[in-house]
Write a protein that holds these residues in place. Structure first.
Motif, mmCIF file in Angstrom:
data_model
loop_
_atom_site.group_PDB
_atom_site.id
_atom_site.type_symbol
_atom_site.label_atom_id
_atom_site.label_comp_id
_atom_site.label_asym_id
_atom_site.label_seq_id
_atom_site.Cartn_x
_atom_site.Cartn_y
_atom_site.Cartn_z
ATOM 1 N N PRO A 163 0.829 -1.199 0.000
ATOM 2 C CA PRO A 163 0.000 0.000 0.000
ATOM 3 C C PRO A 163 0.869 1.256 0.000
ATOM 4 C CG PRO A 163 -0.226 -1.252 2.064
ATOM 5 C CD PRO A 163 0.660 -2.051 1.175
ATOM 6 N N ASP A 164 0.377 2.305 -0.642
ATOM 7 C CA ASP A 164 1.144 3.552 -0.695
ATOM 8 C C ASP A 164 1.363 4.088 0.712
ATOM 9 O OD1 ASP A 164 1.371 3.448 -3.378
ATOM 10 O OD2 ASP A 164 -0.435 4.635 -3.759
ATOM 11 N N LYS A 165 2.580 4.519 0.926
ATOM 12 C CA LYS A 165 2.938 5.040 2.248
ATOM 13 C C LYS A 165 2.277 6.390 2.496
ATOM 14 C CE LYS A 165 5.961 2.578 4.613
ATOM 15 N NZ LYS A 165 7.330 2.273 4.280
ATOM 16 N N LYS A 166 2.032 6.649 3.764
ATOM 17 C CA LYS A 166 1.573 7.983 4.124
ATOM 18 C C LYS A 166 2.745 8.938 3.901
ATOM 19 C CE LYS A 166 -0.892 10.115 7.536
ATOM 20 N NZ LYS A 166 -0.575 10.561 8.870
ATOM 21 N N ARG A 167 2.449 10.128 3.381
ATOM 22 C CA ARG A 167 3.539 11.060 3.090
ATOM 23 C C ARG A 167 4.011 11.783 4.341
ATOM 24 N NH1 ARG A 167 5.461 10.360 -2.055
ATOM 25 N NH2 ARG A 167 3.763 9.398 -3.184
ATOM 26 N N VAL A 168 5.289 12.110 4.348
ATOM 27 C CA VAL A 168 5.830 12.882 5.460
ATOM 28 C C VAL A 168 5.348 14.327 5.362
ATOM 29 C CG1 VAL A 168 7.919 11.504 5.695
ATOM 30 C CG2 VAL A 168 7.926 13.475 4.158
ATOM 31 N N ASN A 169 5.417 15.019 6.456
ATOM 32 C CA ASN A 169 5.161 16.442 6.458
ATOM 33 C C ASN A 169 6.470 17.099 6.004
ATOM 34 O OD1 ASN A 169 4.087 18.906 6.846
ATOM 35 N ND2 ASN A 169 4.168 18.836 9.092
ATOM 36 N N ALA A 170 6.486 17.569 4.763
ATOM 37 C CA ALA A 170 7.761 17.972 4.162
ATOM 38 C C ALA A 170 8.300 19.264 4.758
ATOM 39 C CB ALA A 170 7.603 18.120 2.659
ATOM 40 N N THR A 171 9.526 19.205 5.239
ATOM 41 C CA THR A 171 10.136 20.407 5.803
ATOM 42 C C THR A 171 11.489 20.718 5.179
ATOM 43 O OG1 THR A 171 11.116 19.088 7.552
ATOM 44 C CG2 THR A 171 9.021 20.144 8.055
ATOM 45 N N SER A 172 11.943 19.890 4.241
ATOM 46 C CA SER A 172 13.243 20.173 3.624
ATOM 47 C C SER A 172 13.209 19.826 2.143
ATOM 48 C CB SER A 172 14.345 19.363 4.321
ATOM 49 O OG SER A 172 14.006 17.993 4.275
ATOM 50 N N ILE A 173 14.026 20.508 1.389
ATOM 51 C CA ILE A 173 14.017 20.312 -0.068
ATOM 52 C C ILE A 173 15.446 20.364 -0.615
ATOM 53 C CG2 ILE A 173 13.586 22.795 -0.461
ATOM 54 C CD1 ILE A 173 11.951 21.923 -2.962
ATOM 55 N N VAL A 174 15.678 19.590 -1.657
ATOM 56 C CA VAL A 174 16.991 19.630 -2.308
ATOM 57 C C VAL A 174 16.832 19.520 -3.823
ATOM 58 C CG1 VAL A 174 17.480 17.130 -2.233
ATOM 59 C CG2 VAL A 174 19.381 18.770 -2.156
ATOM 60 N N GLY A 175 17.666 20.271 -4.555
ATOM 61 C CA GLY A 175 17.715 20.139 -6.007
ATOM 62 C C GLY A 175 18.966 19.366 -6.392
ATOM 63 N N ILE A 176 18.828 18.531 -7.407
ATOM 64 C CA ILE A 176 19.957 17.704 -7.833
ATOM 65 C C ILE A 176 20.341 18.046 -9.265
ATOM 66 C CG2 ILE A 176 20.734 15.343 -8.300
ATOM 67 C CD1 ILE A 176 18.630 14.371 -6.312
ATOM 68 N N ASP A 177 21.592 18.398 -9.464
ATOM 69 C CA ASP A 177 22.085 18.557 -10.836
ATOM 70 C C ASP A 177 22.978 17.374 -11.168
ATOM 71 O OD1 ASP A 177 22.510 20.367 -13.275
ATOM 72 O OD2 ASP A 177 24.560 19.856 -12.690
ATOM 73 N N GLU A 250 21.907 8.657 1.316
ATOM 74 C CA GLU A 250 22.175 9.939 1.968
ATOM 75 C C GLU A 250 21.164 11.007 1.569
ATOM 76 O OE1 GLU A 250 26.966 9.420 2.685
ATOM 77 O OE2 GLU A 250 26.295 10.903 1.227
ATOM 78 N N ILE A 251 20.835 11.052 0.279
ATOM 79 C CA ILE A 251 19.906 12.092 -0.185
ATOM 80 C C ILE A 251 18.507 11.868 0.380
ATOM 81 C CG2 ILE A 251 18.763 13.077 -2.222
ATOM 82 C CD1 ILE A 251 21.357 12.617 -3.773
ATOM 83 N N VAL A 252 18.039 10.629 0.291
ATOM 84 C CA VAL A 252 16.649 10.380 0.703
ATOM 85 C C VAL A 252 16.489 10.460 2.216
ATOM 86 C CG1 VAL A 252 14.701 8.768 0.591
ATOM 87 C CG2 VAL A 252 16.231 9.002 -1.365
ATOM 88 N N GLU A 253 17.551 10.134 2.959
ATOM 89 C CA GLU A 253 17.443 10.246 4.411
ATOM 90 C C GLU A 253 17.356 11.708 4.837
ATOM 91 O OE1 GLU A 253 20.581 8.056 6.411
ATOM 92 O OE2 GLU A 253 19.458 6.220 5.987
ATOM 93 N N LYS A 254 18.096 12.556 4.137
ATOM 94 C CA LYS A 254 18.228 13.939 4.573
ATOM 95 C C LYS A 254 17.061 14.829 4.138
ATOM 96 C CE LYS A 254 22.110 17.091 5.130
ATOM 97 N NZ LYS A 254 23.436 17.436 4.581
ATOM 98 N N TYR A 255 16.481 14.550 2.977
ATOM 99 C CA TYR A 255 15.500 15.497 2.430
ATOM 100 C C TYR A 255 14.111 14.896 2.219
ATOM 101 C CZ TYR A 255 19.441 18.541 1.877
ATOM 102 O OH TYR A 255 20.517 19.332 2.146
#
Ligand SMILES: [Zn+2]
Length: 366
Positions: A163-177, A250-255
């Motif tokens: 089942p689709d996971k409940k979404r986190v309450n987003a408080t951080s964002i990152v852009g990837i180049d 590292e990316i998914v844990e942090k953002y």
């Protein structure tokens, strides 16, 4: 979201006979109709199924001992194989990896890990061994593929829906180049460099391939040398996997919100060069893995459209300069506000802002 799990199964004598009967009939039917098509040209799977029911089953009564759905499925697979291959697909030999699929719609698949119980359509209760970190998945099982490997061991591969996971309450964002000089630049300034070992090994492999080409194909010497090359390939694959795992984790844990660009052939740089090919494959894999890991953790993942000129826009004042098309230029210098940044970093910040817009749209459309 789908997952697969593989378990070793231990069929008893009767079950093993039944499994092998299905494999045997599938192989027979596959090869029979493949040969017919080779002789007479393309025949649709529908016509083959008709022919099977009217003629083949009568001429070969043993084919009636397995359920018709295995035969139909085989003929669909044959049809796919024919459409996929340039020439004709290969005949199925006894050594080819045998498999068949049992769907939950045939009859209920019971798979209860607490009670250690597995019950499959056509086979009944069967012994198994494997992971025990999931509890009960039978309601969500899509199908089970029963395979026999060359080693003679049997496995059950479960495809099931989580089942689709409940979404986190987003408080951080990152852009990837994603780039060539540095594999990845994040909008927080983190840089993941390209692995140097690739270049080192690439040189080595191309040298070795030259040596290999001078050896007599099929000779012991040739085989030995080829094995050596394969060992290096495996080395590359392993350390590449290790590195990609680390980046993704590292990316998914942090953002909570992760944004990158869609990959196009434009960012792809393949030109036959091994290390570059591997790099291209890494781009694709990293994004795919980030997406699925983010999904798993209930985080947000966005890919912005490729026509967005992330490398031409000034991340400070928004001014756009078309001159930044040349990938060799490493610095972004804005004539309007004087902003002077690493080009990949500038792009990653733009990507982050674009992603934030997408996220706000999504949140507000609920
Ligand atoms: Zn500017």
């Amino acid at each position: 979201m789908y997952r697969t799990y593989k378990y070793r199964i231990y069929p008893d004598d009767i079950q093993e006979k039944q499994i092998n009967k299905i494999y045997g009939c599938q192989r027979f039917v596959y090869n029979y109709y493949l040969s017919k098509i080779k002789d007479n040209g393309y025949i649709s799977s529908r016509d083959n199924i008709k022919d099977f029911n009217i003629n083949l089953k009568k001429n070969y009564p043993f084919l009636s001992e397995v359920d018709g759905l295995f035969i139909r499925k085989t003929l669909f697979i044959l049809d796919d194989d024919i459409k996929k291959s340039n020439d004709h697909p290969k005949y199925r030999g006894k050594n080819s990896k045998d498999k068949f699929i049992l769907s939950n719609s045939y009859s209920n698949i019971i798979f209860d890990l607490e009670k250690n119980r597995l019950e499959l359509p056509f086979l009944g209760e069967i012994k198994f061994r494997g992971y025990k970190n999931i509890v009960k998945i039978d309601d969500n099982i899509i199908n089970v593929t029963i395979t026999r490997e060359n080693t003679g061991k049997y496995y059950a591969n479960f495809l099931y829906k989580i089942p689709d996971k409940k979404r986190v309450n987003a408080t951080s964002i990152v852009g990837i180049d994603i780039g060539i000089k540095n594999l990845i630049t994040l909008s927080d300034g983190t840089i993941y460099e390209n692995n140097r070992y690739l270049e080192k090994y690439e040189k080595k492999i191309s040298q070795m391939q030259k040596v290999l080409s001078k050896k007599i194909k099929g000779s012991n010497n040739y085989k030995k040398y080829k094995k050596k090359i394969n060992i290096i390939y495996n080395k590359i694959a392993r350390s590449r996997k290790f590195y990609i795992d680390k980046i993704v984790r590292e990316i998914v844990e942090k953002y909570d919100i992760i944004v990158c660009e869609k990959l196009t052939t434009k960012n792809m740089i393949s030109n036959g060069n091994l290390s570059k090919q591997i790099l291209d494959a890494s781009f694709t894999e990293i994004l795919k893995r980030i997406e699925s890991k983010a999904e798993e953790k209930g985080k947000y993942f966005y890919q912005i459209d490729t026509y967005y000129p992330s490398s031409q826009i000034c991340s400070v004042c928004g001014n756009r300069q078309r001159k930044y098309k040349d990938l060799k230029e490493r610095e972004y210098l804005c004539p309007k506000c004087g902003n002077n940044l690493d080009r990949d970093y500038n792009a990653s910040v733009n990507i982050m802002f674009e992603g934030l817009k997408l996220h706000m749209k999504r949140i507000n459309s609920r």
